[in-house]
Every structure is written in C-alpha cells, then in structure tokens.
Design a protein around this motif. Structure first.
Motif, PDB file in Angstrom:
ATOM      1  N   ALA A   8      -7.022 -14.797   8.901  1.00 56.05           N
ATOM      2  CA  ALA A   8      -7.991 -13.703   8.690  1.00 56.05           C
ATOM      3  C   ALA A   8      -7.393 -12.365   9.097  1.00 56.05           C
ATOM      4  O   ALA A   8      -7.554 -11.348   8.405  1.00 56.05           O
ATOM      5  N   LEU A   9      -6.684 -12.370  10.216  1.00 52.29           N
ATOM      6  CA  LEU A   9      -6.063 -11.117  10.689  1.00 52.29           C
ATOM      7  C   LEU A   9      -4.986 -10.648   9.704  1.00 52.29           C
ATOM      8  O   LEU A   9      -4.889  -9.464   9.392  1.00 52.29           O
ATOM      9  N   GLU A  10      -4.204 -11.610   9.239  1.00 49.16           N
ATOM     10  CA  GLU A  10      -3.127 -11.255   8.302  1.00 49.16           C
ATOM     11  C   GLU A  10      -3.701 -10.759   6.978  1.00 49.16           C
ATOM     12  O   GLU A  10      -3.191  -9.806   6.379  1.00 49.16           O
ATOM     13  N   GLU A  11      -4.761 -11.442   6.545  1.00 51.97           N
ATOM     14  CA  GLU A  11      -5.384 -11.034   5.285  1.00 51.97           C
ATOM     15  C   GLU A  11      -5.968  -9.617   5.413  1.00 51.97           C
ATOM     16  O   GLU A  11      -5.811  -8.779   4.523  1.00 51.97           O
ATOM     17  N   ALA A  12      -6.609  -9.401   6.555  1.00 59.90           N
ATOM     18  CA  ALA A  12      -7.181  -8.065   6.783  1.00 59.90           C
ATOM     19  C   ALA A  12      -6.077  -7.012   6.815  1.00 59.90           C
ATOM     20  O   ALA A  12      -6.212  -5.931   6.258  1.00 59.90           O
ATOM     21  N   LEU A  13      -4.980  -7.391   7.453  1.00 60.36           N
ATOM     22  CA  LEU A  13      -3.853  -6.454   7.543  1.00 60.36           C
ATOM     23  C   LEU A  13      -3.303  -6.139   6.152  1.00 60.36           C
ATOM     24  O   LEU A  13      -3.031  -4.983   5.822  1.00 60.36           O
ATOM     25  N   LEU A  14      -3.218  -7.183   5.354  1.00 62.96           N
ATOM     26  CA  LEU A  14      -2.651  -6.991   4.014  1.00 62.96           C
ATOM     27  C   LEU A  14      -3.624  -6.258   3.090  1.00 62.96           C
ATOM     28  O   LEU A  14      -3.268  -5.298   2.413  1.00 62.96           O
ATOM     29  N   GLU A  15      -4.871  -6.748   3.092  1.00 60.84           N
ATOM     30  CA  GLU A  15      -5.850  -6.229   2.134  1.00 60.84           C
ATOM     31  C   GLU A  15      -6.383  -4.850   2.521  1.00 60.84           C
ATOM     32  O   GLU A  15      -6.598  -4.009   1.675  1.00 60.84           O
ATOM     33  N   ARG A  16      -6.602  -4.658   3.773  1.00 62.55           N
ATOM     34  CA  ARG A  16      -7.328  -3.442   4.176  1.00 62.55           C
ATOM     35  C   ARG A  16      -6.414  -2.379   4.774  1.00 62.55           C
ATOM     36  O   ARG A  16      -6.844  -1.262   4.976  1.00 62.55           O
ATOM     37  N   VAL A  17      -5.193  -2.766   5.066  1.00 57.19           N
ATOM     38  CA  VAL A  17      -4.256  -1.764   5.592  1.00 57.19           C
ATOM     39  C   VAL A  17      -3.005  -1.731   4.712  1.00 57.19           C
ATOM     40  O   VAL A  17      -2.740  -0.750   4.037  1.00 57.19           O
ATOM     41  N   GLY A  18      -2.303  -2.840   4.708  1.00 52.69           N
ATOM     42  CA  GLY A  18      -1.023  -2.879   3.982  1.00 52.69           C
ATOM     43  C   GLY A  18       0.089  -3.205   4.957  1.00 52.69           C
ATOM     44  O   GLY A  18      -0.013  -2.893   6.157  1.00 52.69           O
ATOM     45  N   THR A  19       1.095  -3.866   4.453  1.00 52.19           N
ATOM     46  CA  THR A  19       2.212  -4.219   5.322  1.00 52.19           C
ATOM     47  C   THR A  19       3.479  -3.587   4.762  1.00 52.19           C
ATOM     48  O   THR A  19       3.448  -2.924   3.734  1.00 52.19           O
ATOM     49  N   GLY A  20       4.561  -3.842   5.454  1.00 49.02           N
ATOM     50  CA  GLY A  20       5.840  -3.287   4.994  1.00 49.02           C
ATOM     51  C   GLY A  20       6.242  -3.849   3.646  1.00 49.02           C
ATOM     52  O   GLY A  20       7.038  -3.258   2.931  1.00 49.02           O
ATOM     53  N   ARG A  21       5.671  -4.996   3.284  1.00 48.05           N
ATOM     54  CA  ARG A  21       6.075  -5.646   2.026  1.00 48.05           C
ATOM     55  C   ARG A  21       5.103  -5.331   0.889  1.00 48.05           C
ATOM     56  O   ARG A  21       5.345  -5.703  -0.243  1.00 48.05           O
ATOM     57  N   SER A  22       3.985  -4.718   1.215  1.00 48.22           N
ATOM     58  CA  SER A  22       2.994  -4.451   0.163  1.00 48.22           C
ATOM     59  C   SER A  22       3.259  -3.097  -0.483  1.00 48.22           C
ATOM     60  O   SER A  22       4.009  -2.281   0.040  1.00 48.22           O
ATOM     61  N   SER A  23       2.638  -2.910  -1.639  1.00 51.99           N
ATOM     62  CA  SER A  23       2.838  -1.621  -2.323  1.00 51.99           C
ATOM     63  C   SER A  23       1.553  -1.063  -2.921  1.00 51.99           C
ATOM     64  O   SER A  23       1.544   0.043  -3.425  1.00 51.99           O
ATOM     65  N   THR A  24       0.488  -1.849  -2.892  1.00 53.27           N
ATOM     66  CA  THR A  24      -0.742  -1.352  -3.531  1.00 53.27           C
ATOM     67  C   THR A  24      -1.917  -1.328  -2.558  1.00 53.27           C
ATOM     68  O   THR A  24      -3.058  -1.169  -2.971  1.00 53.27           O
ATOM     69  N   ARG A  25      -1.644  -1.501  -1.303  1.00 49.81           N
ATOM     70  CA  ARG A  25      -2.722  -1.538  -0.292  1.00 49.81           C
ATOM     71  C   ARG A  25      -3.087  -0.129   0.163  1.00 49.81           C
ATOM     72  O   ARG A  25      -2.338   0.820  -0.097  1.00 49.81           O
ATOM     73  N   PRO A  26      -4.212  -0.022   0.864  1.00 54.31           N
ATOM     74  CA  PRO A  26      -4.659   1.336   1.243  1.00 54.31           C
ATOM     75  C   PRO A  26      -3.581   2.193   1.902  1.00 54.31           C
ATOM     76  O   PRO A  26      -3.397   3.349   1.534  1.00 54.31           O
ATOM     77  N   LEU A  27      -2.854   1.598   2.854  1.00 50.65           N
ATOM     78  CA  LEU A  27      -1.838   2.391   3.561  1.00 50.65           C
ATOM     79  C   LEU A  27      -0.721   2.816   2.600  1.00 50.65           C
ATOM     80  O   LEU A  27      -0.213   3.935   2.693  1.00 50.65           O
ATOM     81  N   ASP A  28      -0.384   1.900   1.675  1.00 50.39           N
ATOM     82  CA  ASP A  28       0.659   2.234   0.701  1.00 50.39           C
ATOM     83  C   ASP A  28       0.198   3.383  -0.186  1.00 50.39           C
ATOM     84  O   ASP A  28       0.955   4.308  -0.476  1.00 50.39           O
ATOM     85  N   LYS A  29      -1.058   3.284  -0.609  1.00 50.60           N
ATOM     86  CA  LYS A  29      -1.593   4.343  -1.487  1.00 50.60           C
ATOM     87  C   LYS A  29      -1.598   5.679  -0.749  1.00 50.60           C
ATOM     88  O   LYS A  29      -1.214   6.712  -1.308  1.00 50.60           O
ATOM     89  N   VAL A  30      -2.053   5.599   0.504  1.00 53.39           N
ATOM     90  CA  VAL A  30      -2.115   6.837   1.290  1.00 53.39           C
ATOM     91  C   VAL A  30      -0.714   7.400   1.484  1.00 53.39           C
ATOM     92  O   VAL A  30      -0.476   8.596   1.308  1.00 53.39           O
ATOM     93  N   ASN A  31       0.237   6.506   1.803  1.00 53.92           N
ATOM     94  CA  ASN A  31       1.616   6.968   2.023  1.00 53.92           C
ATOM     95  C   ASN A  31       2.206   7.567   0.755  1.00 53.92           C
ATOM     96  O   ASN A  31       2.908   8.585   0.812  1.00 53.92           O
ATOM     97  N   MET A  32       1.901   6.912  -0.372  1.00 57.08           N
ATOM     98  CA  MET A  32       2.442   7.423  -1.642  1.00 57.08           C
ATOM     99  C   MET A  32       1.873   8.806  -1.946  1.00 57.08           C
ATOM    100  O   MET A  32       2.584   9.710  -2.362  1.00 57.08           O
ATOM    101  N   ARG A  33       0.572   8.928  -1.723  1.00 53.39           N
ATOM    102  CA  ARG A  33      -0.077  10.221  -1.992  1.00 53.39           C
ATOM    103  C   ARG A  33       0.473  11.295  -1.038  1.00 53.39           C
ATOM    104  O   ARG A  33       0.737  12.430  -1.454  1.00 53.39           O
ATOM    105  N   ILE A  34       0.674  10.878   0.216  1.00 53.06           N
ATOM    106  CA  ILE A  34       1.220  11.829   1.198  1.00 53.06           C
ATOM    107  C   ILE A  34       2.611  12.275   0.754  1.00 53.06           C
ATOM    108  O   ILE A  34       2.941  13.458   0.783  1.00 53.06           O
TER     109      ILE A  34
END
Lengths: 390, 794
Positions: free
Chosen positions: B180-206
């Motif tokens: 659950a923690l990993e899923e939340a991290l991936l889905e709702r934040v994003g990890t170093g390996r993800s590219s379409t998660r909220p954090l990735d989107k925010v980073n890309m926009r930034i």
C-alpha cells in the motif's frame, strides 16, 4: 533650531510575483496594491511636507521590472516636492543592467551607490550615507568605509541587510546593532525584513517592513515610518511614528478539526473563522490540522467558501484518526510501529529543546507524523486513501 | 479475568437471560441463530460499550442500533467478573440511556475513577484487561475456521498465519502494508523510475517553466543590454552635440578669418588674371600677324623646299635642252641644205637605176656582188671594230690609230671592189643605155654615180639621224616643261592659302618661312602657357569661391556674387596672427557624420526596445513556478513520509520477528504439539516470511502451504492461542471465546483439541460455542465434570 521630518520606507517590491493563486487576475491586483501602498507613502510625504524621503532598498524587482514600471515610478517620484534617497537592495541591486544605472531618474531622486554613497543636504544640515547592494548576494559590509558622523548634522545611515541575525550562508549584508551603534549615527534607516521592527518610537534603528505584505508569512499591519527630528539644546531628539499603508491583510489560520464528527461541524468552524473578516480586504488561508476520520476535500471546501473572496484557501493537513494510546500497547507490528515513531518523535522533541535547527527539526517532525499516519493506514486498511496531491 | 455471571435485560434477540459460567471450560451448545454471537457481542459491549453513529453506506447499522432489543425490552444488562487479583466487579449498562455503572466487590460505584469516553462511557476494561476493544476482540474471540470451505478460505487462513508470524497479528499484513505504501508512493507521488506520476508531472512542468524563464530572462537581459547601450549612446550624443556646438562656434570664428584670407587670395588671383589677360592680348596680336605661318606645317615647308629644289634643277635642264635643240636644228638644217632632195635624187637616179636593172638582168648572177660588201672590206671592218673594242678594253694610246688605219683600209677595199666592177669594159646595149643615163644625169661614169649615190644615201642617213636627235631633244624639252608645270601645280596647291608665296624666291623664301613658323609656334606656346596659367588661377579662384560660399552658407555662389558677399561682410579684416585652436571642415563633417551614425544606431536600438519582454510574463512564470515548487515540496514531503513509513515499518517488523515471533512460536509449539499429538512440535518463520513447521518424525521443516486443511486450522488455532498468551504475559489472563473452532476437524483432531483446551482451562476461562452435538459429546468425554454447559434461552 528648525525641526525636520522625513519618511522612511523600504521593501516596496514593485512588480513582485505572488505565489498564491487567488481569484481572477489576483497577482495583477496585488501588484496594483503594492503601487497603491507606495503612492500612499508618497502622498503622506507630500501631506506632511516631509523634508526628504528614504527608501532603504528593494524598491522594485530588478528582474521583473519593465520600462513601463520605470516610467510610472519616475512620474510618481517626480511628483514629490522633496529629495528622495534610495539605496539598492538585494532584489534591485546596483548591477550592470540595473535600472538605477540605466534610468534617467528625476532630479529630486538620489541613488546612493557604492560609487556615490553619500549626500549632504546643506540647508537642512543632513548627512546621509547608504550601504546598498551591488550584487544579488552580498556579505558583511565593510563598516570602516562609513565616514564618521558630521558635527551639527543629522547623520543618517541607510542599510539594507539583516540585523542581529545569524544567517550562516545567507549573504544579505549581516550587521549587528552594536556595530551600527558604534558608528554614532543619529538614525539607521534599515531595510530587508518585511515585518516591521522597532523597539520603540525613540529607537534609532528601524525596519519599516514592506508597505504592502507580500505573502502569508507577512501577516499583521504593514506601513512605513514618519520620523520627526527635533533639534534641542541637549541634542537631537527623534520620534518615529508608523502609518499604515497596506491595502490587504494576510490571515494564516490553523484550525484543529480533531473531534469534529461531520462536515457540517467543520463548515461551522470555518464560518466562525471567516466571521468578521472582509472578503475584499482580508486574504485568508485556513489550514485544517489534527486527526480525523473524515475525508476532507480541500478543493471542495475552498470552493464552498471562496466565492466572494479575493483570496481564500482551505488546506487540509489533517491526519487519519487513530487511537495512538491504545495502539502503543499493541504487541504486534502496529504497536511496534507506533512505538518506534513515538520514540523518534520524543528524540526530536528533545533535540528541539536543545535549539538545533528548528526549521529542519519541525520538518522532520511533520514527516514522522505523516509517516505514522501512512503506516497505520497501510497496516489497518491495506491501502492509503482520502488524500490527493493533484 | 473470569466472568462470574451475566444478566441480560435485553440485547438483540436475548432478553431476561441470566447465567453463571464456570471458571474453566464452558460450552454453549445451541443451534444456529439461537443467540451465540449475540452473547459474545453482549460480553464485548458490557466491557467496552457500544458506539453510536450513522448507518453505513452499505446499510450497516451502528453497534448501538444493531443490538437494540427486538421486542422493546429494556436495552440493558449486567456483567460480573473477577480479576486474577481477586477483585470483583459488577458492570451495569443501560444502552438506551447510555449509562454505565461499575461497582466493586463492596458495591461501591467506581465508574468515576475511569477515563470517560463520550459515547461508550468509562473505559474500565482497558484498565482491567490492559487491552483496547479492538485488541480484545482480535485476540480472545476466535471465530470459525474457514480453510476447508474453499481455496480462498484456505489462502486467507494461511495469510493470517503468515501475518501472525510476521506482524504478530493475523489482520496486520506486512506485505500488504508495504504494498500500500509503495503503491501510494508510485501513484500519488512518483518514484525515480516513474514518468507520469504527480511528482514527475510537476517536475516536468517546473523544468519547462524554468527553461522558459531562462529564455525570457535572457531576452530581458538583452533588452536591458540594449537599454544600457541606448543610455550610453544618449550620453555620448549629448557629449558630441556639445562638442559640435563648440566646434561650430570655433569654426564660425575661423570662417571669418578664413573668409578674409580668401578675399585677399581672390584679389591676388584677379590681379594675376588681369596680367595674364594683357599678356594674352599681346600674344594674340603677334599671332594675328604671324597667322599665315600658323597655316603652314613643317611637312609643307619640307615639301616646298623640295619643290624649289626640283624647280631649279628642271630649269637648268630646260636651259640645256633648249640649247641642244637649237644646235641640232642648225645641224639638221645644214645637212638638209647640202643634200639633194629625194625628188631630185630620184629624177637624176631613176633612169640610171632602170638601166642598171636591165644590165643586171643581162649579167647574171655576178651582179649580186654589187649589192654586198666585198669580203676584204668586211674583214677590214671587222678588224677596225676589233681594234676599237680592244681600245675600249685596254685604253692603249696606239689602238685608236690602229683603228683609224683599219677603217681607212675597209673604206678603200669597199670602194675599190665596186669601182672595179663598174669600170669593167663589157659594152652592151644595156651598157650603153646605162652610160647614156649616166651621162644624162651628169655622171661621168658609173663610179661617179655610185659615189654620188653612196654620198647621197650617207647624207640622207645623217639627216635622218639629226632629225631623230632633234626629235629626242624636243621630247626632252617637252618632258621638262611638263615636270615644271607639275611642280608649279604642287606649289600652288601647297601655297593655296598663302597668296604671297613666291617660288621664285627659292631658298630665301624657305628660310623666311621657317623663321616665321618658329616664331608662330613660340607665340602659340606662350599663348597656351598664359591660358594654362589663367585656367589655373581661375580654378584656384573657383575653389576659393566654393570654400567661401560654403563658409558663408550659400552654396552655388558665382564669383561675382561671392565678391559681392565678401565685400558686404563687416569686420572682415585680414588677421595674420596664428590661432591656437583649429577646427577643420573635415573634423566638423566627421563629427556630424558620427552624430548621424549615432542617431541611426539609437533609432535602431529604440526600435529593438519596442520588442520588449511581455509585461508580467516573467512574474506569471515565477508565480506558477512558486506554486509548483510548493506542490513539489509537498509531494516530496509526502514521498519522504511514505518512504519513512515503509522504512520504519520494515524495521519494526524485523524487530517484531526478532523479539515477538520467537516467543510466539515458543508458545505455539505447546499448542501445536497438543493439537497434532506431537506430529508437529515447532513453528518458525524464514526470511521469506514463510511459516514452517518442524516434524520430529521426518526431521523436516514443512511449509504451512503444504499441510492439509485440517492441520492448517490447527496451526492457526495454536497461533491464536499463543498470541493470547503473549498478549496477557505478566497481565490479566483473558477468557477465550471460541466459536465453532473445530468445525473442519475430524474426530481425532477434535479430541486432541479438547484435550488441549482442557489443559488451557486450568489457567483461564473458556467459552466454547458450538451447534454440533458430536462436539458436545466429545467435550463431555474429554472434560468430564470440569465441563460447564451454558444454556441459551429459547
């Protein structure tokens, strides 16, 4: 002997950006507010027939200011029938392409730069020396360059920088009040801190603060100072009076919703907070705190209340409600998890008492509390819900 | 804790129901839906109260409403219990009214001593049992084992066992929580390996905004550079304009001085021009006089000299030819005078010749000798000619004498031969006729005739030769006359424009001509020099006029206008003193040019400044960036918290496995040994969180998943019981509520189960709920008199 009156302001920040996103063209409105606040200062200078006006840095944002702003500024400054002295701050330093260097300022405006740091008003017998910025960051100033005060003159030192604060690594011209006092000037016109700072009306070291607050960390009343200098046989006597200029007031509110059982109760609490505030004058940010079983949608709540407000934001920082006391006794992993986090929190509290880096420790504490909520939610429900970052 | 009795006034389907359980094993045997679960809920509610609230989204009633008596009985009850310490308590609750009363063994109300919960009242059970409601329910209440129902049930049970062995709680799944923690991290934040998660989107926009900002900042910087450049140029322009003003003032003063000098120079030039003009006039006069020579050329003069020379020669020749003609004419006339005329000759010789012809026709061929020169004469002639030729070759003085002798001999021989023949005495009629003719003609004989005839012919030849020479002389004279005429024509052609030219004057004329022409050329050269000088002066004057016109600011002035303008200027006095400061027109022009260039550059810069960065664009980006950075900070904080939760959770699970699980397994070994009659003795958990049972028979570790369904049930039961033991360690022994725990057991397992419970009942109170009579019988058989049967109301 004739008495003097001057106006001291700082940190106007014309063209400043506004990070918070309000309704309509919020940022534009706020930038107009800054101009109105500044115009209020100039009007006060005219109304009170001030002998001169001091602007202790950060008059504008160098990187965001355009020719149009400068035209406006020239127009309004030239409308003041008194000399105006300005020192560059860290937001408008005297750099290569500084507007201070590029612009043809009105004749009544005097920019005190490192190359031209002083000015003497012979008629009023006033000596002014400026310690401004010639770079975006600047270390401790060389106070040995400051000339000794002139006899029988009102000696004013304009400084933009941090006073009595240890910001290691933050190079914003740090000085101490003792160092300044040793220079024996009569008045220290300071700038940089946005919150006004003056010990009392007779103090000689004043931060007037930003005339218009620029964010939720600048709550309270904002304005500038009118200073009267009386030349008495015993010497000079200064009296500083603050006058309000701000067009808006920031209200950062923290609201604990622990124990509230329904959304209705939360709404009632929110209405209580908003009661008495002016939707067009007050800018409100309410942060919901505490532990609750409710899933509070901050966007929905904001939308419910923000219709008439220039800026109203409700942020949900609540955490899931757990009986932590009971959980502490759980012999299984849940209890161990709570105990482990509690142990870390206790250690943090101890460290905070030791006055380490309060900001970093507070952030660590916040992170631990959030981790506790996430971990318990994961253990109890097998999923984490009721929160969205989008 | 041992429950010593209860009195249910009304709770769910139970009403007016009292019972006194035994201290050890209690069995509640009743069919389904007879109130077994309600009794368990009652005991739980008496200890922990019932929570209120609203009906759930799925229609679930809140506990307070769920157990409301069906027939309107008093929603209340009483529970009595004794703790291990010997203290006894009586709890009375009215769920309707929400009141709770607790009395100690002395009937003293003690509910005020406990912490009060708004909805459930005093929290005495937590204090007495050391457990909250959830833990109490999770530990002491054992429901039906479901492993045998289906595969899902079996898996669920295995998971519960695994949970117990990893987290110490059957409903706390470490892997699920971590997931659950990993899923939340991936889905709702994003990890170093993800590219379409909220954090990735925010980073890309930034990133995009930062690039945009940098770009705009560069434009803005360039704009400010241009602005600075314009500012500097403005200053420079002001400086140059000032310089220009000064230079122009200086130039103005210099102009006056210069104009005076120009005026002086122009006056000098005019004087010079006048002088040249006068000299030119004199030259013109001289040239006019020598104009004739101007029309002649040196070639013409050479030609004229040649004509004169040729004419002189021809005249000489003409004179000679005239003299020769006269001489020849006289000679011929003399010859002709001595010679008979041809008519007279023919008359005198005609008859003779006729007679001779006839005579010749009588004499035969011998007459031919008369027509030719006799051989000795020819030899003498030849000899004469040979001697003459030799003389000509050798020029010997005796040779002409020899020639004369040879000639005389020739003539003699020739004359002798003819005369001999003519005097031969052959008298014939023809001879007679001849003689007669001769005589008639006055000749004495043939010889005389022959002499006459020869002489006449000789003279005749001489006359003819003289005539020929005369003709030649005449022809020559004519030729010379023609050449003379031609020369005269050439002269006339050459001197057509010079009527006074006299060829007769000859060399003297040529000499005069040459001198005149030289003089003319000298005059022409003088004239050219004067004209050149005048042109030079005029040019100079023109330059001065132009300069003066420039200085006067009146371009295009004529000389006269310029003179007039200079004459009209006041104070234009010639100042010869040197001037320290100077400014040239070129300097001024250069300055003017620089100012013009600067103005052009400034215009270009001003135009460039029109392309200013858009108002507020940078602020807008900064504002969005600020918002996004705050969002990123929040996401990062959330991500960090999720990671921290995971880290701490794994750490604590490890700790649980290290501290709690061995003890749990230790406790469990007792129960599993009892339940399996020693087939399995211990349980352990490997690093893969797999629960393994050790079998003394095979000395093997058997994973739970491989066990039979019944054994899995037994393992689960053993673990739950072990968990309770650990939970209450050094605390209050808790009663156990077992609801159909052996439903999937065979008889042997049931007996083993009851044996184990019999041993356990020595240390705690057990409530065994079943609807199976066979289990009742087996319990009675194993427990014997220790068994207490509690009846439920009908």
């Amino acid at each position: 002997m004739k008495s003097l009156r001057f106006i001291h302001c700082a940190d106007i920040h014309l063209e400043a950006p506004f990070r918070e996103q309000g309704t309509g063209s919020y940022a534009e409105t706020r930038r107009m507010d800054i101009r109105k606040a500044f115009l209020h200062i100039l009007k006060t200078a005219r109304d009170q027939k001030a002998d001169f006006l001091l602007i202790s840095g950060d008059l504008f944002e160098q990187d965001l200011t355009t020719k149009r702003t400068m035209e406006w500024l020239s127009m309004v400054l030239s409308d003041v029938d008194a000399p105006i002295f300005i020192i560059p701050g860290n937001h408008d330093p005297f750099v290569k392409n500084s507007w201070y260097a590029l612009w043809d300022w009105p004749p009544n405006v005097h920019i005190l730069t490192p190359q031209n740091p002083q000015y003497i008003l012979e008629e009023q017998r006033v000596f002014i020396y400026g310690l401004g910025f010639s770079a975006y960051k600047q270390g401790k100033p060389d106070l040995s360059l400051v000339p000794p005060p002139r006899k029988d003159y009102l000696n004013i030192l304009m400084v933009h920088g941090t006073l009595d604060m240890d910001f290691s690594g933050e190079a914003y011209q740090p000085v101490t009040s003792r160092e300044l006092a040793a220079l024996n000037y009569d008045y220290y016109a300071l700038g940089h801190f946005h919150q006004p700072r003056a010990e009392d009306s007779t103090t000689s070291m004043i931060y007037p603060g930003s005339p218009e607050p620029l964010g939720f960390d600048e709550s309270g009343i904002h304005g500038a100072y009118g200073v009267t200098v009386l030349r008495e046989p015993s010497g000079l006597r200064l009296k500083a009076e603050r006058f309000e200029t701000a067009q808006r007031v920031y209200h950062p509110v923290s609201l604990d919703v622990t124990g509230l059982k329904s959304l209705e109760e939360v709404k009632m609490k929110l209405l209580g907070v908003l009661e008495g505030l002016n939707p067009q004058r007050d800018l409100v940010q309410i942060t919901l705190k505490g532990r609750t079983a409710m899933d509070l949608d901050e966007k929905l709540l904001t939308a419910l209340f923000s219709e008439d407000w220039l800026f109203l934001q409700i942020r949900n920082e609540t955490q899931k409600a757990f009986d932590l006391e009971a959980l502490t006794r759980d012999p299984a992993v849940k209890g161990s998890f709570v105990r482990a986090i509690n142990k870390r929190l206790e250690a943090l509290d101890e460290a905070m008492k030791m006055e380490g880096d309060p900001k970093a420790l507070a952030e660590e504490k916040e992170r631990l509390e959030l981790a506790l909520s996430f971990g318990l939610e994961a253990l109890c429900n097998g999923k984490i819900e009721g929160w969205s970052e989008e | 804790m041992r429950i010593t009795g209860w009195d249910i006034k009304g709770f769910g389907r139970l009403k007016q129901y009292k019972a006194v359980p035994g201290p050890g094993f209690n069995i509640i045997y009743a069919p389904n839906e007879s109130g077994k679960s309600t009794l368990q809920a009652f005991i739980r509610a008496m200890l922990y109260g019932l929570k209120g609230g609203r009906i759930g989204k799925d229609g679930t009633l809140p506990p307070i409403k769920r157990y409301k008596p069906w027939n309107g009985e008093n929603y209340a009850g009483v529970l009595e219990y004794t703790l291990a310490s010997g203290e006894s308590f009586r709890v009375g609750r009215n769920f309707e009214k929400g009141t709770t009363n607790i009395y100690d063994s002395g009937a003293n109300p003690i509910h005020q001593r406990f912490t009060q919960d708004k909805s459930t009242g005093p929290r005495f059970a937590e204090e007495h049992l050391g457990l909250d409601e959830a833990t109490f329910e999770r530990s002491v209440f054992l429901g039906q084992m479901q492993s045998a129902v289906d595969e899902a049930g079996r898996r669920a049970l295995i998971e519960k066992i695994a949970n117990l062995n990893t987290t110490g709680s059957e409903d706390q799944s470490l892997s699920r929580a971590i997931g659950a923690l990993e899923e939340a991290l991936l889905e709702r934040v994003g990890t170093g390996r993800s590219s379409t998660r909220p954090l990735d989107k925010v980073n890309m926009r930034i990133k995009a905004l930062e690039e945009q900002y940098q770009e705009l900042a560069k434009i803005s910087e360039r704009y400010l550079d241009s602005f600075r450049e314009l500012h500097e140029k403005k200053k420079l322009l002001a400086q140059w304009l000032d310089e220009k003003t000064k230079k122009e003032a200086l130039a103005s003063r210099l102009h006056v001085k210069r104009l005076a000098m120009i005026k002086k120079e122009m006056e000098d030039l005019s004087q010079g021009l006048d002088e040249k003009e006068r000299a030119l006039e004199a030259v013109h006069e001289a040239l006019k006089k020598a104009e004739i020579y101007g029309r002649l050329t040196p070639e013409g003069m050479t030609q004229a000299a040649l004509i004169v020379h040729d004419m002189n020669r021809i005249k000489e020749e003409l004179a000679q030819a005239g003299a020769a003609l006269e001489e020849l004419t006289a000679e011929k006339t003399g010859l002709e005078a001595s010679l008979d005329s041809e008519e007279s000759f023919i008359r005198r010789t005609g008859d003779i010749e006729e007679a001779l012809k006839q005579a010749a026709s009588q004499s035969g061929p011998g007459a031919s000798g008369k027509r030719g020169m006799p051989i000795p004469a020819l030899v003498a002639g030849c000899l004469t000619l040979a001697v003459l030729g030799l003389w000509l070759m050798l020029k010997h003085p005796l040779l002409p004498v020899a020639a004369m002798l040879a000639l005389a001999a020739t003539l003699f021989l020739w004359l002798r031969t003819g005369a001999g023949k003519a005097a031969s005495p052959s008298i014939s009629p023809q001879t007679q006729a001849l003689n007669k003719a001769l005589s008639q003609a006055g000749f004495m004989g043939l010889d005389q005739y022959m002499e006459y005839k020869e002489a006449w012919q000789k003279e005749r030849v001489a006359v003819e030769a003289a005539g020929k020479k005369l003709t030649e002389a005449r022809n020559r004279l004519k030729e010379l006359e023609a050449a003379k005429t031609a020369l005269e024509d050439s002269w006339r052609g050459l001197t057509a424009s010079w009527p006074h030219a006299r060829m007769e004057e000859g060399e003297a004329f040529i000499q005069r001509w040459r001198e005149g022409m030289d003089n003319y050329h000298q005059l022409s050269a003088s004239k050219k020099a004067i004209l050149d000088g005048m042109a030079h002066l005029t040019d100079k004057r023109r330059v001065l006029v132009r300069e003066a016109a420039g200085l006067l600011g009146k371009p295009g002035l004529t000389y006269e206008e310029c003179c007039e303008a200079l004459d009209g200027l006041d104070g234009l006095a010639l100042d010869e003193t040197p001037w320290e400061e100077t400014v040239t027109e070129d300097e001024l022009k250069d300055l003017e040019q620089r100012i013009n260039s600067l103005n052009l550059e400034m215009a270009a810069l001003t135009a460039r400044l029109e392309q200013a960065p858009r108002e507020g664009e940078l602020s807008r980006i900064l504002e969005e960036l600020e918002g996004l950075r705050e969002k990123r900070k929040k996401l990062e904080r959330t991500g960090a918290a999720l990671n921290l939760a995971k880290e701490i959770l794994l750490e604590t699970a490890k700790q649980v496995r290290r501290d709690y699980i061995p003890a749990l397994n230790e406790e469990m070994s007792f129960f599993i040994g009892q339940l399996t009659s020693g087939k399995y003795t211990r349980a352990s958990t490997n690093d893969a969180l797999q629960v393994l049972l050790s079998s003394p028979e095979t000395e093997a570790l058997v994973p739970v998943e491989r066990l039979s369904t019944g054994t899995i049930d037994q393992v689960y039961l053993a673990m739950r019981l072990a968990a309770v033991r650990l939970l209450e360690k050094r605390g209050e022994p808790l009663p156990l509520f077992l609801d159909e725990p052996f439903s999937q057991y065979d008889e042997a397992r049931i007996i083993n189960g009851f044996k184990m419970l019999k041993a356990l009942a020595d240390e705690r109170q057990i409530f065994f709920f079943t609807c199976r009579e066979r289990e009742l019988q087996l319990a009675q058989k194993v427990m014997g008199p220790q068994l207490v049967r509690i009846e439920l109301p009908d």
